[in-house]
Design a protein around this motif. Structure first.
Motif: not given
Length: 91
Positions: A50-56
């Motif tokens: 979810e953190r990676l998704l938010a950064e993308i």
């Protein structure tokens, strides 16, 4: 995709289209399906994905904003020169 550097970590350059694919896949993994044993099957905790998704998503938002600003700048220039937008973009 272009791999720019490999050491203890990897630096990768992605196009906007590639980011959109990655964003859609991560979004589907996090929100579209109920993955039993998420961490085991995906290889990362839901929180990390979810953190990676938010950064993308933030990167894609920045790209969209830059494109919007660029378009407004071109439109303003065309208007100040009494030119059509098509003329400015063609020239």
């Amino acid at each position: 995709m272009k791999i720019k550097r490999i050491s203890d970590d990897v630096e990768v350059e992605l196009s906007q289209d590639e980011l959109l694919v990655l964003n859609a896949a991560l979004n589907e993994a996090c929100n579209g399906i109920d993955v039993f044993e998420f961490e085991t099957r995906i290889g990362a905790s839901r929180a990390n994905v979810e953190r990676l998704l938010a950064e993308i998503q933030a990167a894609l938002d920045q790209i969209d904003e830059r494109q919007r600003i660029r378009k407004l700048s071109v439109e303003a220039f065309a208007h100040s020169q009494n030119l059509s937008l098509q003329t400015v973009l063609a020239g």
